[in-house]
Design a protein around this motif. Structure first.
Motif: not given
Lengths: 119, 339
Positions: B265-271, B316-319
């Protein structure tokens, strides 16, 4: 084939003297692309590569390689040596290039452990 | 006495060939390696027999024969003034018997050319001397060249077996403790969760978490094939976090008796386009990452090949959240099926 014999054939130099080289190696695999190594190699073989960063050792560990040979006389980074010693994976440096070394080992009877089918 | 012991005779050409032709399995290779290691680790004084029978040079052969018979041994060292001067074996006595000279003194028939080993050497040196000389027993000398014991092939076998058993027990205890988690702790559903924080762009430590996860799975009793599949999948996922995430992320392993779930789990950049990142060869990795052997656009493809189920959710922008699941055959992880 015994790793000792492989080192001999490779004109190799063992970079991790504390690791055991009296081990059996079942085949060989050569690549510079770590994802290829993870995808198409089979366990208990020796990895021939031109990359020397610590990731090579981690990749080898995940894919269950028993030894790594750096081709064209490349010397690994200190961090790479450290992880290899920790994980007990012998590192060897060989003066031969990837093609030359693959040929020499294969000719001496070491089978290719490159698999094309997906597991 | 048996005419030729299987340990000392030279193998026939056919036997040697047969052995070479037999391909060595992983399991064989591991066993051989550990035994070979032990033959370097174990010292002769650790396995030798200290309480030995000795003969003096003046003793009549008949007396020695009696010693050999009572103790079921085939030879004794001959000692004079606490110094080793020879070896008397059954074969020497047989030679004397042929001439009907059992009353002759030991010194007349003993072998004076003695091959010895040092107590502080590894047992591998004794193994070499056994195979070179075809002798059945060797006297052991200490650093002052004093006779301190005898070593036989049986002593070596016993020593290695005891050491192997100790190894085995230690690993068994570890495995037992871990693998019985799911049986010993009673709940309607037991899950073991391991979490690892992965730093962005930290290539040096990349793979450490995956390495720990693989080891944990083996300890928990996963079969090697399952552990390998999980290891490769989670390693690719860990590398993805290191390469692509803005602030790093969390790698999580959830072990249940019937399945293993791994997630990042990550908080960005999103795909932006998930379809696109699943295409083999599609990559947004930098030249620096490619130089390290990654970023060829094969990571997710590899993961998919290794696991039974893969799922990506991303904004995008959330993770991004990547979930990977492997179903475990019931007999593994010692679990009972709970659904």
């Amino acid at each position: 084939m015994n790793l000792k014999k492989i080192i001999e054939l490779a004109n190799g130099h063992l970079l991790t003297p504390q690791t055991n080289i009296n081990i059996e190696i079942n085949g060989g695999y050569g690549a510079d692309l770590m994802s290829d190594v993870l995808a198409f190699s089979q366990p208990n073989s020796v990895l021939l590569t031109g990359l020397t960063n610590p990731q090579v050792v981690r990749t080898a560990q995940m894919a269950e390689f028993h030894a790594i040979i750096f081709v064209r006389g490349k010397q690994p980074q200190a961090e790479t040596l450290l992880i290899a010693a920790q994980e007990n994976i012998p590192l060897i440096s060989s003066p031969f290039g990837m093609f030359e070394l693959s040929g020499r080992l294969h000719q001496a009877g070491l089978p290719s452990f490159e698999s094309n089918e997906s597991n | 006495m048996s005419p030729t012991s299987p340990l000392t005779r030279t193998p026939t050409a056919q036997e040697t060939r047969g052995r070479r032709d037999r391909s060595i399995t992983d399991k064989d290779a591991n066993a051989i390696n550990r035994v070979e290691e032990l033959s370097y680790d174990l010292k002769i004084h650790e396995v030798m027999t200290r309480q030995m029978k000795i003969a003096s040079p003046e003793m009549p052969l008949a007396n020695v024969l009696e010693i050999l018979r009572i103790n079921h041994i085939s030879g004794v060292p001959v000692v004079k003034d606490s110094e080793l001067i020879g070896i008397l074996s059954l074969e020497d006595i047989v030679r004397a018997m042929q001439k009907n000279e059992l009353s002759a003194p030991v010194s007349q028939y003993m072998t004076r050319k003695i091959i010895t080993v040092a107590s502080y050497d590894s047992i591998v040196s004794a193994i070499q001397k056994f195979s070179d000389s075809r002798l059945g027993r060797l006297p052991v000398l200490d650093e002052n060249n004093k006779l301190v014991g005898m070593i036989t092939k049986g002593d070596i076998t016993r020593g290695i077996l005891v050491a192997l058993q100790k190894d085995y027990k230690e690993e068994e205890v570890r495995r037992y403790r871990a693998s019985h988690l799911f049986e010993d702790i009673v709940s309607d559903r037991t899950t073991l969760v391991l979490r690892y924080n992965i730093k962005a762009h930290d290539f040096t430590h990349g793979g450490n978490a995956s390495s720990h996860i693989k080891r944990a799975l083996l300890r928990l009793g996963a079969d090697p094939q399952t552990a390998r599949r999980c290891g490769i999948a989670v390693y690719e996922a860990e590398i993805n976090l290191i390469i692509h995430s803005t602030n790093g992320g969390i790698l999580k392993l959830e072990v249940e008796s019937h399945r293993i779930t791994m997630s990042t789990t990550d908080d960005g950049p999103g795909i932006e386009n998930i379809e696109q990142v699943l295409q083999p060869g599609y990559s947004t990795a930098t030249e620096q990452v490619r130089e390290m052997g990654f970023g060829a656009g094969m990571g997710l493809v590899n993961i998919k090949r290794c696991v039974d189920k893969m799922d990506i959710e991303s904004t995008v922008g959330k993770g991004t959240k990547l979930t990977m699941r492997i179903y475990v055959p019931t007999e593994n992880l010692n679990g009972r099926k709970d659904d």
